[in-house]
Design a protein around this motif. Sequence first.
Motif, PDB file in Angstrom:
ATOM      1  N   ILE A 129       0.851  -1.198   0.000  1.00 30.03           N
ATOM      2  CA  ILE A 129       0.000   0.000   0.000  1.00 30.03           C
ATOM      3  C   ILE A 129       0.880   1.239   0.000  1.00 30.03           C
ATOM      4  O   ILE A 129       1.843   1.333   0.770  1.00 30.03           O
ATOM      5  N   LEU A 130       0.536   2.168  -0.865  1.00 29.29           N
ATOM      6  CA  LEU A 130       1.166   3.494  -0.839  1.00 29.29           C
ATOM      7  C   LEU A 130       0.095   4.481  -0.382  1.00 29.29           C
ATOM      8  O   LEU A 130      -0.961   4.584  -1.010  1.00 29.29           O
ATOM      9  N   SER A 131       0.382   5.189   0.686  1.00 29.29           N
ATOM     10  CA  SER A 131      -0.607   6.166   1.159  1.00 29.29           C
ATOM     11  C   SER A 131      -0.157   7.592   0.862  1.00 29.29           C
ATOM     12  O   SER A 131       0.918   8.013   1.292  1.00 29.29           O
ATOM     13  N   LEU A 132      -0.983   8.303   0.124  1.00 30.09           N
ATOM     14  CA  LEU A 132      -0.772   9.746  -0.073  1.00 30.09           C
ATOM     15  C   LEU A 132      -1.624  10.533   0.925  1.00 30.09           C
ATOM     16  O   LEU A 132      -1.827  11.733   0.792  1.00 30.09           O
ATOM     17  N   ILE A 133      -2.153   9.795   1.873  1.00 31.61           N
ATOM     18  CA  ILE A 133      -2.894  10.401   2.995  1.00 31.61           C
ATOM     19  C   ILE A 133      -1.912  10.437   4.171  1.00 31.61           C
ATOM     20  O   ILE A 133      -1.210   9.452   4.402  1.00 31.61           O
ATOM     21  N   PRO A 134      -1.826  11.546   4.905  1.00 34.69           N
ATOM     22  CA  PRO A 134      -0.852  11.613   5.995  1.00 34.69           C
ATOM     23  C   PRO A 134      -1.142  10.577   7.083  1.00 34.69           C
ATOM     24  O   PRO A 134      -2.307  10.231   7.312  1.00 34.69           O
ATOM     25  N   GLY A 175       6.921  -3.339   3.057  1.00 35.47           N
ATOM     26  CA  GLY A 175       7.302  -2.459   1.946  1.00 35.47           C
ATOM     27  C   GLY A 175       6.264  -1.395   1.661  1.00 35.47           C
ATOM     28  O   GLY A 175       6.488  -0.520   0.820  1.00 35.47           O
ATOM     29  N   SER A 176       5.148  -1.469   2.332  1.00 32.95           N
ATOM     30  CA  SER A 176       4.128  -0.409   2.165  1.00 32.95           C
ATOM     31  C   SER A 176       4.694   0.917   2.678  1.00 32.95           C
ATOM     32  O   SER A 176       5.606   0.916   3.514  1.00 32.95           O
ATOM     33  N   ALA A 177       4.157   2.017   2.171  1.00 27.67           N
ATOM     34  CA  ALA A 177       4.799   3.311   2.500  1.00 27.67           C
ATOM     35  C   ALA A 177       3.777   4.427   2.676  1.00 27.67           C
ATOM     36  O   ALA A 177       2.723   4.433   2.036  1.00 27.67           O
ATOM     37  N   TRP A 178       4.156   5.345   3.558  1.00 25.49           N
ATOM     38  CA  TRP A 178       3.413   6.604   3.700  1.00 25.49           C
ATOM     39  C   TRP A 178       4.224   7.662   2.959  1.00 25.49           C
ATOM     40  O   TRP A 178       5.385   7.887   3.291  1.00 25.49           O
ATOM     41  N   ALA A 179       3.619   8.321   2.007  1.00 18.88           N
ATOM     42  CA  ALA A 179       4.394   9.272   1.198  1.00 18.88           C
ATOM     43  C   ALA A 179       3.992  10.715   1.509  1.00 18.88           C
ATOM     44  O   ALA A 179       3.874  11.547   0.614  1.00 18.88           O
ATOM     45  N   VAL A 180       3.734  10.978   2.774  1.00 18.49           N
ATOM     46  CA  VAL A 180       3.434  12.355   3.178  1.00 18.49           C
ATOM     47  C   VAL A 180       4.355  12.737   4.328  1.00 18.49           C
ATOM     48  O   VAL A 180       4.459  11.996   5.308  1.00 18.49           O
ATOM     49  N   GLN A 181       5.045  13.813   4.155  1.00 21.40           N
ATOM     50  CA  GLN A 181       5.905  14.331   5.224  1.00 21.40           C
ATOM     51  C   GLN A 181       5.231  15.570   5.815  1.00 21.40           C
ATOM     52  O   GLN A 181       4.213  16.024   5.315  1.00 21.40           O
ATOM     53  N   ASP A 182       5.862  16.130   6.823  1.00 21.57           N
ATOM     54  CA  ASP A 182       5.305  17.350   7.428  1.00 21.57           C
ATOM     55  C   ASP A 182       5.107  18.438   6.386  1.00 21.57           C
ATOM     56  O   ASP A 182       4.144  19.200   6.425  1.00 21.57           O
ATOM     57  N   ALA A 183       6.036  18.503   5.436  1.00 19.97           N
ATOM     58  CA  ALA A 183       5.991  19.583   4.449  1.00 19.97           C
ATOM     59  C   ALA A 183       5.004  19.319   3.320  1.00 19.97           C
ATOM     60  O   ALA A 183       4.743  20.201   2.506  1.00 19.97           O
ATOM     61  N   GLY A 184       4.474  18.118   3.254  1.00 23.89           N
ATOM     62  CA  GLY A 184       3.516  17.824   2.190  1.00 23.89           C
ATOM     63  C   GLY A 184       3.786  16.466   1.577  1.00 23.89           C
ATOM     64  O   GLY A 184       4.514  15.639   2.141  1.00 23.89           O
ATOM     65  N   ILE A 185       3.209  16.246   0.415  1.00 19.10           N
ATOM     66  CA  ILE A 185       3.327  14.932  -0.228  1.00 19.10           C
ATOM     67  C   ILE A 185       4.734  14.766  -0.797  1.00 19.10           C
ATOM     68  O   ILE A 185       5.237  15.661  -1.481  1.00 19.10           O
ATOM     69  N   ASP A 186       5.334  13.646  -0.503  1.00 22.79           N
ATOM     70  CA  ASP A 186       6.680  13.358  -1.003  1.00 22.79           C
ATOM     71  C   ASP A 186       6.523  12.669  -2.360  1.00 22.79           C
ATOM     72  O   ASP A 186       6.457  11.432  -2.458  1.00 22.79           O
ATOM     73  N   LEU A 187       6.472  13.472  -3.398  1.00 22.32           N
ATOM     74  CA  LEU A 187       6.193  12.931  -4.730  1.00 22.32           C
ATOM     75  C   LEU A 187       7.360  12.103  -5.250  1.00 22.32           C
ATOM     76  O   LEU A 187       7.152  11.137  -5.998  1.00 22.32           O
ATOM     77  N   ASP A 188       8.582  12.461  -4.862  1.00 22.81           N
ATOM     78  CA  ASP A 188       9.741  11.664  -5.282  1.00 22.81           C
ATOM     79  C   ASP A 188       9.600  10.238  -4.745  1.00 22.81           C
ATOM     80  O   ASP A 188       9.754   9.269  -5.478  1.00 22.81           O
ATOM     81  N   LEU A 189       9.313  10.172  -3.458  1.00 17.94           N
ATOM     82  CA  LEU A 189       9.157   8.853  -2.833  1.00 17.94           C
ATOM     83  C   LEU A 189       8.009   8.086  -3.504  1.00 17.94           C
ATOM     84  O   LEU A 189       8.153   6.909  -3.832  1.00 17.94           O
TER      85      LEU A 189
END
Lengths: 351, 410
Positions: free
Chosen positions: A128-133, A158-172
């Motif tokens: 799972i890839l989450s673009l939700i924080p 291997g699932s990942a959260w792709a949101v950091q404090d600054a926003g969505i980590d699009l690279d990740l």
Amino acid sequence: MTTLLQRIERFIVAGDGAFDGEFVELAAAAARFGYERVEPYRRLCDRRGVDPAALDDWRAAPAVPTSAFKSLRLAAAKPREVFRSSGTTRGAERRSVHYHPYPGLYRTVIDASFADACLPAGAERLPILSLIPDRTIAADSSLSFMAAHVFEPHAAPGSAWAVQDAGIDLDLACRWLRAQAEGEPVLVLATALALTLLLDRLEDEARGPIRLPPGSRVFETGGFKGRSLETTPEAVRRRARTLLGLDPDAVVREYGMTELTSQAYSRPGGERLHTPPWMPFRVLDPESLEEVEDGETGLLAFFDLANVGSVCHILTEDLGVREGDAFRLLGRASGAELRGCSLTAEELGAV
Amino acid sequence: MTSRVAELAAAAPSLRAIPTDALLAAWNETLTAFLDANSPERRDLDPGLLQSTGLSPAGLSHGLRSIGEGMLGDAAAGELRRPHRQREDGFSLVVLPAEPPGLILQSLLPALAARAPVLFKSSRAEPHFAPAFLAALGQRLPELRDAYAAVTWTGGDEAVETPLHAAARLVVAYGGEATINALQSAAVGRLIAFGPKLSLGWVDPGADLNHAALGMAFDIATFDQRGCLSVHAVFAEPHTAPTFAAALATTLAELAVDLPPGHSSAADRAGVRLAREDAELRGLDWHGDALDAGTVIVDPDPRISPSPGLRTVRIHPVEGVPTLDEWTGRLQGLAVAGRLPARIRRAFEQAGVSRFAPAGQLQTTGAAWRNGGIDLAAEFAGSAIRESKFKRGLNRAHDRYADAFRRLAE
């Protein structure tokens, strides 16, 4: 009270109700519970001359507008979670607060509905890839609560959260998606806005579209929160299919809100939204608040048994139309935006 | 489009040659015709304009009179005789809003005064008024035909907009935040943006409440509350608020007969219904009958929120200075019933309110109104830039002399 909660929980887990029989009984009990414990709701019922003790039809329980969550504390017991709406970019408006005393019921709802609606057939755990924080970033977001709970039983290593404090980590996010291309089906959790940003990035990347494994799914929810983008939800889903190499039925749309505990889902690839067996909906004429005919536009109202900790009968700000046993979203009631001397959305230039 | 733009850009010298009296006569005749619902111009215009605006015929006529009547005769002459003139070739671009109709008048008169050629972009949602008015003006004074044009295209069309933005001396835009942001990020030289705003009312405890209600009702109902000068919320002292609310509700209901509301969408009606339901749940005092004929809610929460429309207004009982912080920069006007204490006025000014008018006259803007304090004639002429360059030069000279004196003193 334990009994009512348990009965509601059992009803949700069974998931085979038909908005009659036991549902009617539970709905009346839930309305009475709200009347006894939620002061503003009791006053509303009294003013309307509604006696929940005599309620034999959930439709007769007064519905509470979602805006009430912005100004009133609607809690039937001490809250164990406090969810706040994310607001819009306009900034000056007030946010809804849902004081939730029964987060366990929320987890039950997710367990009872998410997998069937969103996971590929037969899948239990998948990447799972989450673009939700996650909850460390958005502790008061009901959507983050949901995503976190989805991760527990369903996220493969291997699932990942792709949101950091600054926003969505699009690279990740892009790296993660490209790395999955040869593997097993994946699930992407995203708001419509996050998905749009991801798709914009993929379009800009020289490496071209991704082809996610067949059977992969995208869970897409929410609108654009006041952000004006040159797109529509339908266009986002079309682009997602193209740029992520997805099957036509890969995008599942979720309809939920801070003020409700349960969610409605589209069938994979569909537009119409279906509520679960514990949350009937109605489309109401704004003038009379009577139910309109199928195909006519009106305000959406839901009776969510899982909202027993606040108020079950909710009148939303969303406009919709009934199509059989499902509804289609058509827009929102006026009210939050400044109207003066402004252009229509059609006039907007590129942002 | 390219050849039309070239014509506009080259029209400044011939515009400067037009005698002011001729310009004034053409303006007065044209505007008078457009304010008369029985004129041939309005008979041609109204079917399309009523369709696109959704206003009732009486509502449209009342709204156009509110904008236009104060721009006739001496008021127009005063503006047209101002000294600002565009000295160089070139044109300006004005992006008009979908509503309220007739807003072109507020930028056209200053442009005429500055003899500044303008391309107006009409909204696709209301493409009727601007071209009709310019055509009628051009019939009366043919020299204006090359200098003013109104066209419509879909916003965001880069093939059209990029060269236009680059070529325009000045872009004036009436729009939402997204529009303004888009223009700010586009290659626009000088941009004046009139973003979305709302207006408020103030009822002095000593005011005649029936008189105040009548005035405020007009400021709410004009253009069916769709303009930036439309009143969304009114502040009144706690002991006055309930009585004023009742009087306002009665007046709005009566006004709905003389000034019938126009077409309302499901979204508008839903918004008003939700506001009423919210008031009901919160146990607030509210008044209203048909959803589109007016809703008055007495809301003890001092924070204002935009009206959902259809003549819905919240009355906030306040003692002293109202809470406006969240709305700084988004407020346009204040309709005042009775006296406005200086400290209260200052609070509104600090929040960005730029127009104060007696209740009932807030939307009756005249030729001399400077929206947001901006002198459009000077901006069109470019004299605002020249003036600021001159001031910068003066300041630099002053600084140099100040330094020299300091050195001498040392």
